[in-house]
Design an enzyme around this catalytic site. Structure first.
Site, PDB file in Angstrom:
ATOM      1  N   HIS A 178     -37.272 -40.202  20.362  1.00 22.60           N
ATOM      2  CA  HIS A 178     -38.415 -41.118  20.503  1.00 22.60           C
ATOM      3  C   HIS A 178     -39.752 -40.394  20.391  1.00 22.60           C
ATOM      4  O   HIS A 178     -40.718 -40.742  21.075  1.00 22.60           O
ATOM      5  CB  HIS A 178     -38.316 -41.913  21.812  1.00 22.60           C
ATOM      6  CG  HIS A 178     -37.053 -42.708  21.906  1.00 22.60           C
ATOM      7  ND1 HIS A 178     -36.779 -43.766  21.080  1.00 22.60           N
ATOM      8  CD2 HIS A 178     -35.959 -42.572  22.707  1.00 22.60           C
ATOM      9  CE1 HIS A 178     -35.585 -44.254  21.365  1.00 22.60           C
ATOM     10  NE2 HIS A 178     -35.068 -43.537  22.343  1.00 22.60           N
ATOM     11  N   SER A 218     -33.329 -47.978  24.542  1.00 24.99           N
ATOM     12  CA  SER A 218     -33.076 -47.076  23.424  1.00 24.99           C
ATOM     13  C   SER A 218     -31.915 -47.594  22.570  1.00 24.99           C
ATOM     14  O   SER A 218     -31.983 -48.709  22.066  1.00 24.99           O
ATOM     15  CB  SER A 218     -32.839 -45.652  23.943  1.00 24.99           C
ATOM     16  OG  SER A 218     -32.773 -44.727  22.885  1.00 24.99           O
TER      17      SER A 218
END
Length: 334
Positions: free
Chosen positions: A201, A98
């Site tokens: 996400h 991430s």
């Protein structure tokens, strides 16, 4: 660059994502020469007092997306610098989870530290703003088969925002959808709500993608100097412009850390160093890549073990063009 050698340690460097931070985690690092000055510079770049947030700020303060993301990237860069400026050149691959992809992009030469931190600062702010629009969240889904988990998520309209491997998936969606999953989980599966601000996400983060797209237009990235694995599919990224585009769009797309670990295994990696704030990714690697040696840089006390692993590294720096890939909330990264 030469392909991975068959002798010596084959090293990978991994960079953690949000959720890896804890109150006071940077305190021991400030005892190292140069770290306070380094953090002071990075604080000036971001306009955020990173030293204070890494030493005295409480858990709620550093959980704030706008604080956590620059703090995690800065910590990774500080710990990498403590290992030596050329540490990435000794690695067969680098990868980040991430927001940790920005740390990895700096190590690979795609972004300068200042570019990465400005983008991450705005990423964190934009994601926090997107999260405020709709009550959303994330839950760790622990155990079960991939088929069971994906079927349950689809039934409730949730997204597998992080496929972390080793029996760990992070589901994301509205709070009502997450509550429905928790009320009726698949057999032998635990659902653990995560204390995060929103559904990262997923499509809920699309407004943040627009913000980053506009900012990224003014950045001139470099091509990776070392094999840089992408969260999108675990594949190496060989072009700087492509790497930057993937960084931007990953905000609203799932993190395939399982694919990144598969890539490390396919590359013959035998040793992994996780940058500060470390522990989560090495924990996943121990379960998914048995036999691979791991060093988690939790404090400066771990530097000697990391340096010893680096010293064993043969000439294993991977050619970025080599496609070697075919494919309780503690310890959960988002």
């Amino acid at each position: 660059m030469p392909a991975p050698a068959t002798l010596g340690a084959v090293l990978a460097i991994v960079c953690p994502g949000q959720g890896s931070q804890s109150p006071g985690f940077l305190t021991p690092w400030l005892d190292l020469p140069g770290v306070a000055d380094h953090l002071s510079w990075l604080s000036a770049v971001t306009g955020i007092d990173l030293a204070t947030h890494g030493t005295t700020s409480d858990a709620d303060t550093i959980r704030d997306t706008a604080v956590a993301q620059p703090l995690i990237v800065a910590a990774g860069l500080v710990s990498a610098a403590a290992l030596g400026d050329d540490v990435a050149a000794r690695a067969a691959a680098v990868a980040g989870h991430s927001v940790g992809e920005f740390t990895a992009a700096v190590l690979a030469g795609v972004l300068r530290a200042e570019q990465a931190l400005v983008l991450v600062r705005e990423r964190g702010r934009a994601m926090a703003e997107a999260s405020a629009r709709t009550p959303t969240g994330m839950s760790a889904v622990l155990g079960g088969t991939p088929e069971q988990v994906m079927a349950a998520l689809a039934e409730h309209g949730l997204t597998a925002a992080n496929a972390n491997g080793a029996g760990q998936t992070v589901a994301a969606g509205t709070l009502d959808q997450l509550a429905a999953l928790a009320a009726a989980p698949p057999a032998r599966v635990r659902v653990v709500p995560l204390r995060v601000a929103g559904a990262f996400h997923t499509h809920h983060m699309q407004p943040a993608v627009a913000t980053l797209t506009a900012l990224a237009a003014g950045v001139r990235p470099g091509d990776p100097r070392v094999r840089l694995l992408s969260n999108a599919d675990g594949a190496p990224v060989v072009d700087g412009a492509q790497a930057l585009t993937r960084l931007v769009h990953q905000v609203s797309n799932p993190v395939r850390w399982d694919a990144c670990m598969d890539a490390l295994g396919s590359a013959g990696v035998t040793g992994i160093i996780e940058l500060c704030p470390a522990g989560t990714l090495t924990g996943l690697a121990k379960r998914a890549l048995p036999g691979v040696r791991t060093v988690a840089l939790k404090s400066p006390d771990d530097l000697d073990a990391a340096r010893a692993l680096i010293a064993e590294t043969a000439d294993t720096a991977g050619d970025p063009a080599d496609s070697v890939v075919t494919s309780d909330s503690a310890g959960v990264t988002v």
